[in-house]
Design an enzyme around this catalytic site. Structure first.
Site, short mmCIF file in Angstrom:
data_model
loop_
_atom_site.label_atom_id
_atom_site.label_comp_id
_atom_site.label_asym_id
_atom_site.label_seq_id
_atom_site.Cartn_x
_atom_site.Cartn_y
_atom_site.Cartn_z
N ASP A 1 -3.57 9.83 -4.16
CA ASP A 1 -3.08 8.62 -3.50
C ASP A 1 -1.63 8.89 -3.11
O ASP A 1 -0.84 9.36 -3.93
CB ASP A 1 -3.13 7.44 -4.49
CG ASP A 1 -3.58 6.17 -3.84
OD1 ASP A 1 -2.93 5.77 -2.86
OD2 ASP A 1 -4.55 5.56 -4.32
N GLU B 1 -5.11 3.76 4.43
CA GLU B 1 -5.52 2.37 4.11
C GLU B 1 -4.94 1.46 5.18
O GLU B 1 -3.74 1.52 5.47
CB GLU B 1 -5.01 1.97 2.73
CG GLU B 1 -5.61 0.65 2.28
CD GLU B 1 -4.77 -0.09 1.24
OE1 GLU B 1 -5.33 -0.93 0.54
OE2 GLU B 1 -3.55 0.16 1.14
N HIS C 1 -10.46 -0.41 -6.50
CA HIS C 1 -9.65 -1.03 -7.56
C HIS C 1 -9.04 -2.37 -7.15
O HIS C 1 -8.42 -3.04 -7.98
CB HIS C 1 -8.54 -0.05 -7.96
CG HIS C 1 -7.60 0.21 -6.81
ND1 HIS C 1 -7.99 0.91 -5.70
CD2 HIS C 1 -6.33 -0.17 -6.58
CE1 HIS C 1 -6.99 0.96 -4.84
NE2 HIS C 1 -5.97 0.31 -5.35
N ASP C 2 -9.18 -2.75 -5.87
CA ASP C 2 -8.63 -4.03 -5.41
C ASP C 2 -9.71 -5.08 -5.20
O ASP C 2 -9.41 -6.22 -4.82
CB ASP C 2 -7.90 -3.84 -4.06
CG ASP C 2 -6.63 -3.02 -4.20
OD1 ASP C 2 -6.04 -3.02 -5.29
OD2 ASP C 2 -6.24 -2.38 -3.20
N ASP D 1 -1.61 4.84 1.13
CA ASP D 1 -1.54 3.42 0.80
C ASP D 1 -0.84 2.62 1.91
O ASP D 1 0.24 3.01 2.37
CB ASP D 1 -0.73 3.29 -0.50
CG ASP D 1 -0.80 1.92 -1.11
OD1 ASP D 1 -1.90 1.51 -1.52
OD2 ASP D 1 0.25 1.25 -1.19
C1 NOJ Z 1 -2.88 -1.20 -1.70
C2 NOJ Z 1 -3.35 -0.76 -3.06
O1 NOJ Z 1 -4.71 -0.44 -3.00
C3 NOJ Z 1 -3.05 -1.87 -4.02
O2 NOJ Z 1 -3.63 -1.67 -5.28
C4 NOJ Z 1 -1.55 -2.03 -4.11
O3 NOJ Z 1 -1.24 -3.14 -4.92
C5 NOJ Z 1 -0.91 -2.22 -2.74
N1 NOJ Z 1 -1.46 -1.36 -1.74
C6 NOJ Z 1 0.57 -1.96 -2.81
O4 NOJ Z 1 0.81 -0.60 -3.01
#
Ligand code: NOJ
Length: 555
Positions: free
Chosen positions: A98, A254, A327-328, A201
């Site tokens: 990441d 992302e 994970h989100d 990210d």
């Molecule tokens: C996206 C990530 O997947 C998330 O977990 C994170 O809180 C935010 N970006 C900020 O880095």
């Protein structure tokens, strides 16, 4: 469309804190990962993506990095990481890191020096003087993603700094060429060590509009039209892309709020291509109004529409990613399936997304059908984003306290972050110590060991279809998408047609009701071979709840 190794991958995502604890301190770590490499390999996947492993105060569980070249001591040492990398490579598994470069932690040396006005670092972040007579008003009206103003006053420097996420996550200033050199050097550091790619990210946020003008006054993410994307995004990404020229590696960006049309500006094959693929989010809203904190119930039509658009728009010109959890996101069976019919709905969900064109992702625990956690009250929740959503909902005065909690419990990122359930022993076999976070009480029934021993388990089904995706890759991975019965709100039917003439048909009843199989029978040619499905046996006149099939017609 070129056939490259990274397009064919099935990638297993590890969120290290909750994967497996190897030293008994209650926190997942690299030693734990090392012990599970054979398990990961046994799934048939080809790569691991690690959510951040770097040194971090863990305010946002690793997405706040304090040293890009060090491993979080809770997870182990650099030697441990190298052992995992070597162990993965020895098993033919690629490793994806990441890369979080929109922001750092406020504990990063760069930020400390920047706040102190060190000449080398003073422009590493986005600093502005305060407004108003006393100079104490924020520079503009932007709001952070984790709500609240996107500006934080820093006493030492006597200025505000921009943070699009938590206060402890100051945004880097990519307009500063020295920052861009730092990013390139970090990329080289990991690539030289042998990693095979980066998941980048919120990469579409790194350029901000000059002058940082006020945003359109909306309650959520005010200002985002000035950075999502910003004016120099393509230029900076092209610059970072150059680093990869010397390596056989790939970049996955992302991209919140991304549409297929805009995605092509980043990932269309050609000289200007900046990323190999993107994580878009549109298919993660099939059960909610825009964000998962506003649940509406699952709509198959919504999901199909998003899949259809991306499959069609990217075909032949760009590359998709296909995922249902990370994970989100809360656990997908709890969202798009049925907890009561966990195995059946889990299989149906797995079936419909695994044969879409694109690189394929499975999140830890998804393969055994882990479910959302039964949160009782706010003291059970730790995720910063959930508390922000709570504040926001409270401010609207539209929801009762009970409803707010219910929505947040359903949508919380914590759902995906409970320890992986390895067996029916204490703490689900995740740790011999005290787990850092709640273990889902359902671990006695839902765990890897139980699924291993059951030939009809979801785990064994994932293994089967991951192998099928590869075996019939001309159709499954590279084929042309054709959909049937588009308006049907219960049944999803599509065909993938490979250049070699192979045809795959995917058909799934995505509802908890029995439905007519006629729409499927109309489409799937007689004599098609059934490769796999939710239940044993072939298609009858009616489809049982969550009945799914994959059929093959060879050329
Ligand atoms: C996206 C990530 O997947 C998330 O977990 C994170 O809180 C935010 N970006 C900020 O880095």
């Amino acid at each position: 469309m070129q056939k490259t190794w990274f397009r064919e991958l099935s990638v297993y995502q590890i969120w290290p804190r909750s994967f497996c604890d190897g030293n008994g301190d209650g926190i997942g770590d690299l030693k734990g990962v090392l012990g599970k490499l054979d398990y990961i390999k046994s799934l048939g996947v080809d790569a691991i993506w690690f959510s951040p492993l770097y040194a971090s105060p863990q305010k946002d569980y690793g997405y706040d990095i304090s040293d890009y070249r060090a491993i979080n001591p809770e997870y182990g040492t650099m030697e441990d990481f190298k052992a995992v990398l070597a162990g993965a490579h020895a098993r033919g598994l690629k490793v994806v890191m990441d890369l979080v470069i929109n922001h750092t932690s406020d504990q990063h040396e760069w930020f400390k020096k920047s706040a102190a006005g060190d000449p080398k670092y003073k422009d590493y972040y986005i600093w502005r003087p305060g407004k108003g007579k006393d100079g104490k008003r924020p520079p503009n009206n932007w709001q952070a993603t984790f709500p609240g103003p996107a500006w934080q006053w820093n006493e030492e420097r006597g200025e505000y700094y921009l943070h699009l996420f938590a206060v402890e996550q100051p945004d880097l200033n990519h307009d500063n060429p020295a920052v861009r050199e730092e990013v390139k050097s970090i990329m080289r550091f990991w690539l030289d060590m042998g990693v095979d790619g980066f998941r980048e990210d919120v990469i579409t946020y790194i350029s901000k509009r000059e002058g940082l003008p006020n945003g359109f006054p909306v309650p959520v993410m005010c200002g985002q039209e000035h950075y999502s994307p910003g004016p120099n995004i393509h230029k900076y990404l092209l610059e970072y892309r150059q680093v990869l020229k010397d390596y056989d590696a790939f970049q996955l960006g992302e991209a919140p709020m991304m549409t297929p049309k805009n995605a092509l500006k980043y990932i269309k094959e050609g000289e200007d291509q900046q990323l190999d693929m993107m994580f878009q989010f549109q298919h993660m809203s099939a059960d909610c109004f825009v964000i998962s904190y506003l649940p509406t119930g699952f709509s198959l039509r919504k999901l199909k529409k998003v899949f259809r658009r991306w499959q069609k728009k990217m075909y032949g010109v760009a590359w998709n990613t296909n995922y249902m959890e990370n994970h989100d996101q809360p656990r997908v069976i709890s969202r798009y399936g049925s907890e009561k019919m966990r195995t059946e709905s889990g299989k149906a969900i797995a079936t419909i997304y695994t044969f879409l064109s694109g690189t394929h992702f499975v999140y830890q625990g998804q393969e055994i059908g882990m479910l959302n956690y039964p949160f009782k009250d706010w003291s059970d929740i730790v995720d910063v984003a959930s508390f922000c959503a709570k504040d926001l909902m409270e401010k609207t005065h539209l929801f009762s306290a009970k409803r707010i909690f219910r929505n947040c419990a359903y949508a919380s990122r914590d759902n995906a972050r409970t320890p992986v359930q390895w067996n029916a022993e204490e703490n689900a076999g995740f740790t011999t110590g005290t787990p850092w976070f709640h273990v889902n009480p359902n671990y006695k029934e839902i765990n890897v060991a139980a699924e291993e021993s059951d030939p009809n388990s979801l785990l064994n089904y994932y293994r089967k279809i991951i192998a099928l995706r590869k075996q019939y890759k001309e159709a499954a991975i590279y084929g042309k998408y054709k959909e049937y019965a588009k308006c049907n709100g219960k049944v999803y039917i599509y065909e993938k047609i490979g250049d070699d003439g192979t045809r795959l048909f995917v058909a799934a009843n995505m509802s908890g009701k029995t439905v007519s199989a006629a729409p499927v029978k109309r489409v799937v040619p007689k004599g098609a071979k059934r490769l796999a499905g939710t239940y044993d046996g072939s298609l009858a006149g009616r489809m049982r709840p969550y009945e799914a099939h994959i059929f093959l017609v060879e050329k």
